[in-house]
Design an enzyme around this catalytic site. Sequence first.
Site, PDB file in Angstrom:
ATOM      1  N   LYS A 182       7.121  10.981  -2.768  1.00 39.42           N
ATOM      2  CA  LYS A 182       6.269  12.143  -2.463  1.00 39.42           C
ATOM      3  C   LYS A 182       5.182  11.761  -1.481  1.00 39.42           C
ATOM      4  CE  LYS A 182       6.622  14.759  -6.723  1.00 39.42           C
ATOM      5  NZ  LYS A 182       6.005  14.764  -8.024  1.00 39.42           N
ATOM      6  N   ASP A 209       6.764   8.427   1.657  1.00 39.48           N
ATOM      7  CA  ASP A 209       5.424   7.925   1.985  1.00 39.48           C
ATOM      8  C   ASP A 209       5.085   6.784   1.014  1.00 39.48           C
ATOM      9  OD1 ASP A 209       2.786   7.509   2.592  1.00 39.48           O
ATOM     10  OD2 ASP A 209       2.066   9.449   1.869  1.00 39.48           O
ATOM     11  N   GLY A 236      -8.659   5.070  -1.761  1.00 40.36           N
ATOM     12  CA  GLY A 236      -9.371   3.825  -2.047  1.00 40.36           C
ATOM     13  C   GLY A 236      -8.542   3.073  -3.074  1.00 40.36           C
ATOM     14  N   ASN A 273      -7.454   4.618  -6.604  1.00 39.40           N
ATOM     15  CA  ASN A 273      -6.032   4.940  -6.831  1.00 39.40           C
ATOM     16  C   ASN A 273      -5.503   4.245  -8.088  1.00 39.40           C
ATOM     17  OD1 ASN A 273      -6.043   6.343  -4.412  1.00 39.40           O
ATOM     18  ND2 ASN A 273      -5.123   4.684  -3.211  1.00 39.40           N
ATOM     19  N   GLY A 280       1.405  11.509   0.020  1.00 38.07           N
ATOM     20  CA  GLY A 280       0.079  11.351  -0.569  1.00 38.07           C
ATOM     21  C   GLY A 280       0.050  10.200  -1.564  1.00 38.07           C
ATOM     22  N   GLU A 298     -11.665  -4.305  -1.428  1.00 40.32           N
ATOM     23  CA  GLU A 298     -12.299  -3.316  -0.546  1.00 40.32           C
ATOM     24  C   GLU A 298     -13.809  -3.224  -0.781  1.00 40.32           C
ATOM     25  OE1 GLU A 298      -9.070  -0.176   1.172  1.00 40.32           O
ATOM     26  OE2 GLU A 298      -9.908   0.306  -0.786  1.00 40.32           O
ATOM     27  N   GLY A 327       1.442   0.222  -3.837  1.00 39.00           N
ATOM     28  CA  GLY A 327       0.948  -1.022  -4.447  1.00 39.00           C
ATOM     29  C   GLY A 327      -0.146  -0.740  -5.469  1.00 39.00           C
ATOM     30  N   ASP A 328      -0.985   0.246  -5.177  1.00 36.72           N
ATOM     31  CA  ASP A 328      -2.057   0.608  -6.120  1.00 36.72           C
ATOM     32  C   ASP A 328      -1.449   1.190  -7.394  1.00 36.72           C
ATOM     33  OD1 ASP A 328      -3.793  -0.045  -4.068  1.00 36.72           O
ATOM     34  OD2 ASP A 328      -3.935   2.021  -3.346  1.00 36.72           O
ATOM     35  N   GLY A 372      -9.176   0.837  -5.396  1.00 33.42           N
ATOM     36  CA  GLY A 372      -9.644   0.813  -6.784  1.00 33.42           C
ATOM     37  C   GLY A 372      -9.470   2.173  -7.430  1.00 33.42           C
TER      38      GLY A 372
HETATM   39  O1  RIB Z   1      -3.710   1.459  -0.717  1.00 35.62           O
HETATM   40  C1  RIB Z   1      -3.888   2.720  -0.124  1.00 35.62           C
HETATM   41  C2  RIB Z   1      -5.342   2.998   0.037  1.00 35.62           C
HETATM   42  O2  RIB Z   1      -5.880   2.078   0.986  1.00 35.62           O
HETATM   43  C3  RIB Z   1      -5.639   4.354   0.584  1.00 35.62           C
HETATM   44  O3  RIB Z   1      -5.896   5.272  -0.439  1.00 35.62           O
HETATM   45  C4  RIB Z   1      -6.829   4.134   1.512  1.00 35.62           C
HETATM   46  O4  RIB Z   1      -7.959   4.805   1.097  1.00 35.62           O
HETATM   47  C5  RIB Z   1      -7.023   2.632   1.551  1.00 35.62           C
HETATM   48  O5  RIB Z   1      -8.093   2.265   0.775  1.00 35.62           O
END
Ligand code: RIB
Length: 308
Positions: A286, A247, A40, A44, A288, A141, A252-253, A42
């Site tokens: 990495k 990956d 998600g 992350n 994930g 989101e 961006g988060d 937020g």
């Molecule tokens: O930006 C990546 C995120 O987008 C993922 O963690 C996924 O849950 C989506 O919300």
Amino acid sequence: MSQKITIVGSYNVGLFLKGERLPKKGETIIGDSFRESGGGKGSNQAVAAALLGADTSFVCRIGDDQYGQNALKMYQNFGISTDYVFVDQTIHSGISVILIDNAGNNMISVVPGANYRLSKTDIDSASLLFRSSVMVGFQLENKLDTVLYGIRVAKETGAQVILDPAPALVLPDDIFPLLDYIKPNETEATTITGIPVNDVDSAVRAGEWLVEHGVKTAIVTLGEAGAVAVDEKGACHYPAPKVNCVDATGAGDIFSGAFMCALSHGESFADAIVFANHAAALACTKLGVIEAIPSREDVLGFMKAGGR
Ligand code: RIB
């Protein structure tokens, strides 16, 4: 001494399926690994900010299910304040299915569940938290109405407001003057401004559009080409360090979380962007998202080594 930041946003459990390539429309392929983890946008960002050293609170809605319980445990482990993590009895936690290929490209599908029940009333209860925060971060989101309301409330409290406009949506004009920072990637900048963004020059033009519409500072991220920042004084390109990308999910988060963390430590804008660029690049090395967030020491070491 760091100042408190608050992130308002989404929690989605992440179901990661990795395979050699991404499936085509209508095709079934056999992948080679599976992992379930927190996600998600937020969530992350909150975890990245906390892990990198920010005093972080998170405002979100989760379901009363195992995924939601796992999220709460994760926030407790990372020292994130959960006073405003609301548990919804009527719907499941947000779910994301993330397909990744060997080159680190991804496709993500999200069912928002409880994220779309985050309400204006929830925002009102969290406004006390905004008041004690130097900065409040949002993404897209949750329901757009709730996000726009949250931005207005946060702005009224005097906190700086940052919007990471992901996933991409067209935004109403009157929201831009309330934003201290907006941080779209190429796709999001294209959707918001109507300017096709695919390189540094077009990112500068999109940034200028955002500033003309009232945003104080626009940061347009360009993946491996780094980020372009535009404010009323001009534009600056911040190249990203070169890494072997495994990956890119959530990079961006992690950029946003790291940027907010650096500002909360009193770092200059330019230093915060450089810190965020290095944190996001390291995260791409990495698999994930949560598992890929580097430590503060790793980011600082990577910067000291000239991003190598
Ligand atoms: O930006 C990546 C995120 O987008 C993922 O963690 C996924 O849950 C989506 O919300």
